[in-house]
Every structure is written in C-alpha cells, then in structure tokens.
Design a protein around this motif. Structure first.
Motif, mmCIF file in Angstrom:
data_model
loop_
_atom_site.group_PDB
_atom_site.id
_atom_site.type_symbol
_atom_site.label_atom_id
_atom_site.label_comp_id
_atom_site.label_asym_id
_atom_site.label_seq_id
_atom_site.Cartn_x
_atom_site.Cartn_y
_atom_site.Cartn_z
ATOM 1 N N ALA A 47 -4.426 -33.541 75.438
ATOM 2 C CA ALA A 47 -3.681 -34.710 75.907
ATOM 3 C C ALA A 47 -2.990 -34.502 77.251
ATOM 4 N N ASP A 48 -2.494 -33.300 77.514
ATOM 5 C CA ASP A 48 -1.710 -33.102 78.739
ATOM 6 C C ASP A 48 -2.223 -31.962 79.607
ATOM 7 N N VAL A 49 -3.506 -31.585 79.463
ATOM 8 C CA VAL A 49 -4.014 -30.466 80.245
ATOM 9 C C VAL A 49 -4.802 -30.957 81.464
ATOM 10 N N ALA A 50 -4.823 -30.131 82.491
ATOM 11 C CA ALA A 50 -5.545 -30.474 83.722
ATOM 12 C C ALA A 50 -6.928 -29.836 83.762
ATOM 13 N N ALA A 51 -7.121 -28.794 82.958
ATOM 14 C CA ALA A 51 -8.403 -28.086 82.960
ATOM 15 C C ALA A 51 -8.719 -27.620 81.548
ATOM 16 N N LEU A 52 -10.015 -27.493 81.282
ATOM 17 C CA LEU A 52 -10.473 -27.134 79.944
ATOM 18 C C LEU A 52 -11.610 -26.125 80.052
ATOM 19 N N ILE A 53 -11.507 -25.033 79.295
ATOM 20 C CA ILE A 53 -12.582 -24.051 79.170
ATOM 21 C C ILE A 53 -13.097 -24.108 77.743
ATOM 22 N N VAL A 54 -14.419 -24.263 77.587
ATOM 23 C CA VAL A 54 -15.029 -24.291 76.264
ATOM 24 C C VAL A 54 -16.227 -23.347 76.233
ATOM 25 N N ARG A 55 -16.694 -23.094 75.023
ATOM 26 C CA ARG A 55 -17.946 -22.355 74.843
ATOM 27 C C ARG A 55 -18.998 -23.363 74.374
ATOM 28 N N SER A 56 -19.279 -23.416 73.083
ATOM 29 C CA SER A 56 -20.244 -24.398 72.572
ATOM 30 C C SER A 56 -19.547 -25.635 72.019
ATOM 31 N N ASP A 57 -18.269 -25.756 72.267
ATOM 32 C CA ASP A 57 -17.473 -26.862 71.747
ATOM 33 C C ASP A 57 -17.896 -28.188 72.373
ATOM 34 N N LYS A 58 -17.898 -29.254 71.570
ATOM 35 C CA LYS A 58 -18.328 -30.569 72.027
ATOM 36 C C LYS A 58 -17.226 -31.233 72.852
ATOM 37 N N VAL A 59 -17.604 -31.678 74.037
ATOM 38 C CA VAL A 59 -16.691 -32.455 74.887
ATOM 39 C C VAL A 59 -17.377 -33.792 75.128
ATOM 40 N N ASP A 60 -17.010 -34.780 74.319
ATOM 41 C CA ASP A 60 -17.648 -36.092 74.399
ATOM 42 C C ASP A 60 -16.680 -37.120 74.965
ATOM 43 N N ALA A 61 -17.071 -38.379 74.938
ATOM 44 C CA ALA A 61 -16.250 -39.439 75.528
ATOM 45 C C ALA A 61 -14.899 -39.538 74.849
ATOM 46 N N GLU A 62 -14.859 -39.304 73.535
ATOM 47 C CA GLU A 62 -13.593 -39.382 72.814
ATOM 48 C C GLU A 62 -12.615 -38.309 73.300
ATOM 49 N N VAL A 63 -13.125 -37.116 73.509
ATOM 50 C CA VAL A 63 -12.274 -36.035 74.032
ATOM 51 C C VAL A 63 -11.794 -36.377 75.433
ATOM 52 N N LEU A 64 -12.688 -36.877 76.269
ATOM 53 C CA LEU A 64 -12.322 -37.229 77.641
ATOM 54 C C LEU A 64 -11.325 -38.388 77.680
ATOM 55 N N ASP A 65 -11.454 -39.328 76.768
ATOM 56 C CA ASP A 65 -10.486 -40.430 76.679
ATOM 57 C C ASP A 65 -9.088 -39.903 76.365
ATOM 58 N N ALA A 66 -9.052 -38.866 75.520
ATOM 59 C CA ALA A 66 -7.754 -38.320 75.098
ATOM 60 C C ALA A 66 -7.108 -37.447 76.162
ATOM 61 N N ALA A 67 -7.898 -37.004 77.135
ATOM 62 C CA ALA A 67 -7.418 -36.053 78.147
ATOM 63 C C ALA A 67 -7.110 -36.804 79.443
ATOM 64 N N GLU A 68 -5.999 -37.464 79.486
ATOM 65 C CA GLU A 68 -5.677 -38.342 80.611
ATOM 66 C C GLU A 68 -5.465 -37.605 81.924
ATOM 67 N N ASN A 69 -5.058 -36.333 81.859
ATOM 68 C CA ASN A 69 -4.790 -35.572 83.084
ATOM 69 C C ASN A 69 -5.922 -34.626 83.470
ATOM 70 N N LEU A 70 -7.002 -34.658 82.724
ATOM 71 C CA LEU A 70 -8.064 -33.677 82.905
ATOM 72 C C LEU A 70 -8.808 -33.878 84.223
ATOM 73 N N LYS A 71 -8.996 -32.780 84.954
ATOM 74 C CA LYS A 71 -9.713 -32.810 86.233
ATOM 75 C C LYS A 71 -11.013 -32.006 86.197
ATOM 76 N N ILE A 72 -11.065 -30.969 85.362
ATOM 77 C CA ILE A 72 -12.235 -30.087 85.364
ATOM 78 C C ILE A 72 -12.465 -29.492 83.979
ATOM 79 N N VAL A 73 -13.733 -29.416 83.587
ATOM 80 C CA VAL A 73 -14.162 -28.715 82.373
ATOM 81 C C VAL A 73 -15.144 -27.634 82.806
ATOM 82 N N VAL A 74 -14.940 -26.422 82.327
ATOM 83 C CA VAL A 74 -15.898 -25.355 82.606
ATOM 84 C C VAL A 74 -16.466 -24.854 81.292
#
Length: 306
Positions: A47-74
């Motif tokens: 919800a309040d992070v600017a960046a996200l690091i994942v491995r095989s974790d799913k990052v779909d539209a629902e996750v992106l909707d919840a991440a209002e401050n997100l700028k980058i996913v690696v």
C-alpha cells in the motif's frame, strides 16, 4: 523510499542482508514480507511502498491497484511472466528483471537431470554417456549460453536456434546455428528448452516436434510448463517408448505421466533451477542495485515493459 521484498519463497538470509546493505547505503528503507500465505497480506504490504522486489510471486492488476506509490517492480530472476506487464504500464510502473544472475544455476540443473536420464534414473541398469552426443539448445539467451559452455566440458556437439541471436554469437561460443525448428529437433538426441512463455511459444513444443527427435531422445525443460503441449507430449511418449522427458516445471498432467511412463519422466517437486545459494544472493542484490540506480539516475537498463 520504502522498498518491499515480498517472497513466498524467501531469499537466503545472507541475500537479505546484502539487499539491506545496498538499500541502506542509498537511504532507502527495506520492508520484508516472507512466506506469506494469503494475497491480502501482499495487498496490505504494498500500500505505501515505492519499490517492490519479488521472485515468482504474482504481481497482477489487483496488486498494482493497491500499490498507489509504486514506481518500480524488479523480478529477481530472468523470467517475468508472473508480472502483468500491461497493467504495470497502465499504472506507470517500471518492471525490470535481473538477467544472467540465475543462469549458471539453471544450466547446471539441466545437466543434473540429463545425466540422471541417460543413466536410466539410476535404476541400476546400464546407461549411456554424454560425450560425443548431440545437444540442441532452443533459445540462446543467458541460460542457453551457460548450457553450451557446460556441454563443451562433456564433449558434446552443440547447436542452437534463436531468431533473436546473431549467428556470430553462437559461433563464437563454439555452437552451430540452426534456423529451422524442425532441424533442431531432428538432428539432436538432446534438446534443452529455454524459451519464455509468450502467446507465440505457449504449447509450441508438442507431438510434431518431439517425435522428430532421434532414437533415445531426451527433452529437457527448465523454462516454463506452458511451452509444452502436454497432450502432444503424452502422445509422443506413448508412441515412442525410447523417448524421455525431464523437467524443472511440473506439468498439469504430471501424475498421469509418472504413472504411465515410469523411469522415462522426471519432475522436480517445485521449480528448482534458481534454487542455489549463489543464484539467490546474486539475483536479490542485483535487484536492490537496480532499484537504487532507478531512484538515483532514472536508469532502467533491464526494463521489460514499455
């Protein structure tokens, strides 16, 4: 900036410390979400992070909707089909991967499974050697190039097909370029898959290609299960009792294949290609460095969305 590491399969502790050291050194705050069991935990955490690091974790539209401050996913690894790239672009989120960090680990697993296959799954019977045998590499990216390097140590004859890789790159690696997919399968006793799962490649390897393989052929898949036409694979194995299939990606019909073709198929219990301490550390720290660089300079050298 607040950076979330969200991993159902956690990084090794030493990797986490390396990530923390990189981010702390650039003034960022590290937040961990490890071994989470419910998607809501991820939705709350982003919800309040600017960046996200994942491995095989799913990052779909629902996750992106919840991440209002997100700028980058690696994605700490090469494959990124667990991330909805179109949704990320629509949310103005940069997506990067970390190519090359897991490549040697995956390539070594290719040969771990291949040796097991030619030794008849270690059932006590006489098997065969790899020296002098033909190996076809389907896609010559970072993993494919490491497979070619290791194959040289076994004394194998290597060819590869990759329309996006110049012939000169293959030739410099001692690999013979192939430009016809049917030729790749028909001329090689071993074929190792390294293609991504895209609309073009999904279910692209099936009965017609597999049955082109020479007698005693072994198909090795450390890529994605989606690239295999599972019905076609089952039909090919049924009609060609000399063929074997080993994979780091368990197919949906795994139980049926194991029951029908004992000693001819093998699947790791979960995707293991990148599961080494070295790859774990390399990919995690590379992801942290890319995030730090993104916020410091705006550079995104491994961006995979537009």
């Amino acid at each position: 900036m607040k950076v979330l590491v969200a991993t159902q399969k956690p990084f090794a502790p030493v990797a986490v410390e390396g990530i923390r050291e990189v981010l702390d050194g650039k003034g960022h705050e590290l937040v961990l979400l490890e071994k989470y069991t419910d998607k809501k935990q991820l939705l709350d955490a982003v919800a309040d992070v600017a960046a996200l690091i994942v491995r095989s974790d799913k990052v779909d539209a629902e996750v992106l909707d919840a991440a209002e401050n997100l700028k980058i996913v690696v994605r700490a690894g090469a494959g990124y089909d667990n991330i909805d790239l179109q949704a990320a672009t629509e949310h103005d989120v940069c997506v990067e991967n970390t190519p090359g960090q897991n490549s040697n680990a995956v390539a070594e697993l290719v040969f771990g499974m291949t040796v097991m296959a030619v030794r008849n799954m270690y059932d006590g019977t006489s098997g065969s050697e790899l020296r002098g045998k033909t190996l076809g590499i389907h896609a010559f990216g970072q993993v494919g190039r490491n497979v070619a390097r290791i194959a040289g140590g076994f004394g194998m004859q290597v060819s590869a097909l990759d329309p996006y890789c110049p012939d000169s790159v293959m030739e410099d690696a001692g690999v013979s370029p192939v430009h016809d997919i049917r030729e790749l399968y028909s001329r090689n006793k071993f074929v190792s898959l390294h293609i991504p799962a895209t609309p073009e490649t999904t279910r692209s390897v099936g009965y017609d290609l597999i049955t082109l393989m020479p007698k005693g052929g072994v198909l090795i898949n450390t890529a994605r299960k989606e690239v295999i036409d599972e019905d076609g694979l089952q039909k090919a194995l049924r009609e060609r009792p000399d063929l074997k299939y080993v994979a780091d990606v368990k197919p949906d019909n795994a139980d049926a294949l194991l029951e029908e073709f004992p000693g001819r198929v093998f699947f790791t219990p979960k995707k293991m290609g990148a599961q080494t301490a070295e790859a774990n550390i390399n990919a995690g720290i590379a992801a942290a460095r890319q995030i730090a660089e993104f916020f410091e300079t705006g550079a995104a050298p491994f961006r995979v969305n537009k």
